[in-house]
Design an enzyme around this catalytic site. Structure first.
Site, mmCIF file in Angstrom:
data_model
loop_
_atom_site.group_PDB
_atom_site.id
_atom_site.type_symbol
_atom_site.label_atom_id
_atom_site.label_comp_id
_atom_site.label_asym_id
_atom_site.label_seq_id
_atom_site.Cartn_x
_atom_site.Cartn_y
_atom_site.Cartn_z
ATOM 1 N N LYS A 95 0.855 -1.186 0.000
ATOM 2 C CA LYS A 95 0.000 0.000 0.000
ATOM 3 C C LYS A 95 0.895 1.240 0.000
ATOM 4 O O LYS A 95 1.913 1.282 0.698
ATOM 5 C CB LYS A 95 -0.900 -0.017 1.238
ATOM 6 N N SER A 170 -9.480 2.063 2.312
ATOM 7 C CA SER A 170 -8.550 2.842 1.530
ATOM 8 C C SER A 170 -7.453 2.018 0.857
ATOM 9 O O SER A 170 -6.697 2.540 0.032
ATOM 10 C CB SER A 170 -7.902 3.909 2.414
ATOM 11 N N SER A 194 -10.030 -0.589 6.392
ATOM 12 C CA SER A 194 -9.423 -0.348 5.081
ATOM 13 C C SER A 194 -8.706 -1.536 4.467
ATOM 14 O O SER A 194 -8.312 -1.479 3.303
ATOM 15 C CB SER A 194 -8.460 0.842 5.164
#
Length: 510
Positions: A95, A170, A194
């Protein structure tokens, strides 16, 4: 050091309700300049330690649209790694809030565009030490403030099952790249869901570990009490293997309180013989729940009987209040730690990325207007509540979170895992580029109704793909006792074997 002028000190004094004359301020100005700033000057000349970088890597590149049709990649690179280890042959995406030295990190926002970390996060070093092949950085939502996938300044991340729909956020890019089979595993981060929300909407496994199990060192935080980092993959075995590698204390993260890694793959027995499973009624039938999601998850939960488990319907009334605690802690914590604290905040021991502090503060001063609507409403609400109520509700929410944790722990005296929908509804359509503010906010919030509470309590929770409806994936959330990820993984593996892994085949793009 720049010395403060009288106007600056007057503004600071006023913000703290101090009434001071110009003569008094001038006296304090002299004392500050002559007695305190010297320490700052000396520290400024000292060389701070940096985390070691063990492996070479290429600077990499931002892939073209043709190479990145769903906009899931932020950056591709090639990183050297150990030749042998638990992750040999596995491709892994990070990420893009995780520091990979020498490789750009944007965290979804132009605020940080151009920033290049000088360190490797702890999870990065651990992956490389076990022969994992890190192939790049996955797009994430703007400062990780959103549950949908349209707020990154590199453009919306598209759902692999239907590009008109959200991939969830996210950790949006991480979920998509795993679902497509472009990587075997990915690292996501989770403050209100997320990891689990995009895993649900993209049809993969995603585990939020117990708070503090995996070190957050070298990762852009939101609120230290909510920050979690964990594995995402298409199989429970890959989730378990990656967790074995990244879990355990690093001596640098104040979130960690003694939890250690375990041989998680050893617990993948393919059955749930002797386990007791509780289906939590309050996780279903929200006003916005979709019936097909509720029905699919209930059917999946009940199928554990086939694997040897006892399954009961149970009630945990306080679960319905958990999202409100999550909203308050996330909103005020993010406003104060991330925005007021220039990404890292204060009052914690551990490794601070000073270059990140400087880059974020500079970017905010120049480009704050470019923040997403979700980031702006977080700033406005969080700062207002802190000013108007001096942090009272943030504190109260944390106190109530202790009570809520005890409520779940009480349920875990009788049940090994708890089950509910990860997200009460399927992926939603992405908004138009010119969507009204109200629509943007509505698409960004509310997805975390069931997930956010377990960031607050710290219990481990995992998305398990359990079906499809109208061509879109549905996810079942399996929650376990604090520090007992192996029990969740055992249950998830049993379900995966029972269903033949049919819900997690790599998605083929036309």
């Amino acid at each position: 050091m720049r010395e403060p002028d009288l106007e600056t000190l007057r503004t600071i004094a006023s913000s703290y309700h101090l009434t001071m004359s110009d003569d008094e301020l001038a006296a304090y100005q002299k004392l500050i300049n002559e007695n305190l700033l010297e320490s700052y000057d000396i520290v400024d000349q000292m060389v701070e330690p940096e985390l070691s970088i063990k492996y070479k890597r290429t600077p990499g590149y931002h892939p073209s649209n043709a190479e990145n049709p769903l906009n899931a990649w932020y950056w591709k690179t090639d990183v050297a790694h150990a030749k042998k280890g638990k992750l040999a042959g596995k491709k892994i995406a990070l990420k893009d809030n995780i520091s990979l030295a020498g490789v750009p990190m944007m965290n979804g926002t132009n605020i940080l565009k151009g920033f290049i970390p000088q360190i490797d996060a702890t999870v990065v070093t651990r992956i490389l030490d076990e022969a994992g092949q890190i192939t790049g950085k996955a797009v994430c939502e703007s400062l990780c403030c959103d549950c949908s996938s349209f707020t990154s300044d590199t453009g919306p991340v598209l759902n692999p099952y239907h590009p008109a729909y959200s991939a969830g956020g996210s950790s949006s890019g991480s979920a998509v790249l795993v679902a497509l089979g472009e990587v075997d595993m990915a690292i996501g981060c989770d403050q209100t869901g997320s990891i689990r929300m995009p895993s649900s909407w993209c049809g993969i496994f995603g585990l939020k570990p117990s708070w503090g199990l995996v070190p957050f060192t070298g990762i852009f935080p939101v609120d230290v009490t909510l920050d979690h980092v964990g594995p995402m993959a298409r199989t429970t075995e890959d989730v378990a293997r990656l967790l074995e590698v990244i879990a355990g204390p690093d001596g640098l993260d104040p979130r960690q309180y003694g939890l250690k890694s375990k041989p998680y793959t050893d617990y993948l027995t393919g059955n749930t013989e002797g386990m007791r499973i509780g289906i939590v009624d309050e996780g279903f039938d929200w006003p916005f729940s979709e019936k097909d999601v509720d029905q699919t998850v209930r059917k999946a939960a009940e199928s554990f009987v086939t694997c040897g488990a006892a399954v009961d319907e149970i009630s945990i009334p306080m679960h319905r209040q958990g999202i409100h605690l999550s909203n308050i802690i996330n909103t005020e914590g993010t406003a104060i730690q991330m925005f007021r604290g220039n990404a890292l905040g204060t009052s914690w021991r551990g490794y601070h990325q000073t270059q990140l502090l400087d880059a974020f503060a500079s970017g905010m001063a120049k480009k704050a207007d470019e923040l997403s609507a979700a980031a702006k409403i977080t700033i406005l609400t969080g700062q207002y509540m802190q000013q108007a109520y001096h942090g009272r509700y943030y504190a109260k929410a944390h106190n109530l979170a202790l009570q809520l944790k005890n409520v779940y722990d009480k349920a875990f005296e009788d049940y090994d895992v708890l089950i509910m929908p990860t997200v009460p509804y399927k992926a939603t359509k992405l908004p138009d580029r010119d969507a009204r503010l109200q629509e943007q906010i509505e698409r960004s919030f509310g997805v975390d109704t069931n997930t956010g509470v377990f960031d607050v309590t710290g219990h481990p929770a995992m998305n398990v793909p359990c079906g499809f409806s109208n061509g879109l994936p549905i996810g079942m959330m399996v929650v376990g006792r604090f520090g007992e990820e192996e029990t969740i993984l055992r249950a998830a593996h049993a379900f995966e074997k029972l269903t033949g892994g049919k819900y997690t085949k790599p998605v083929t793009q036309n």
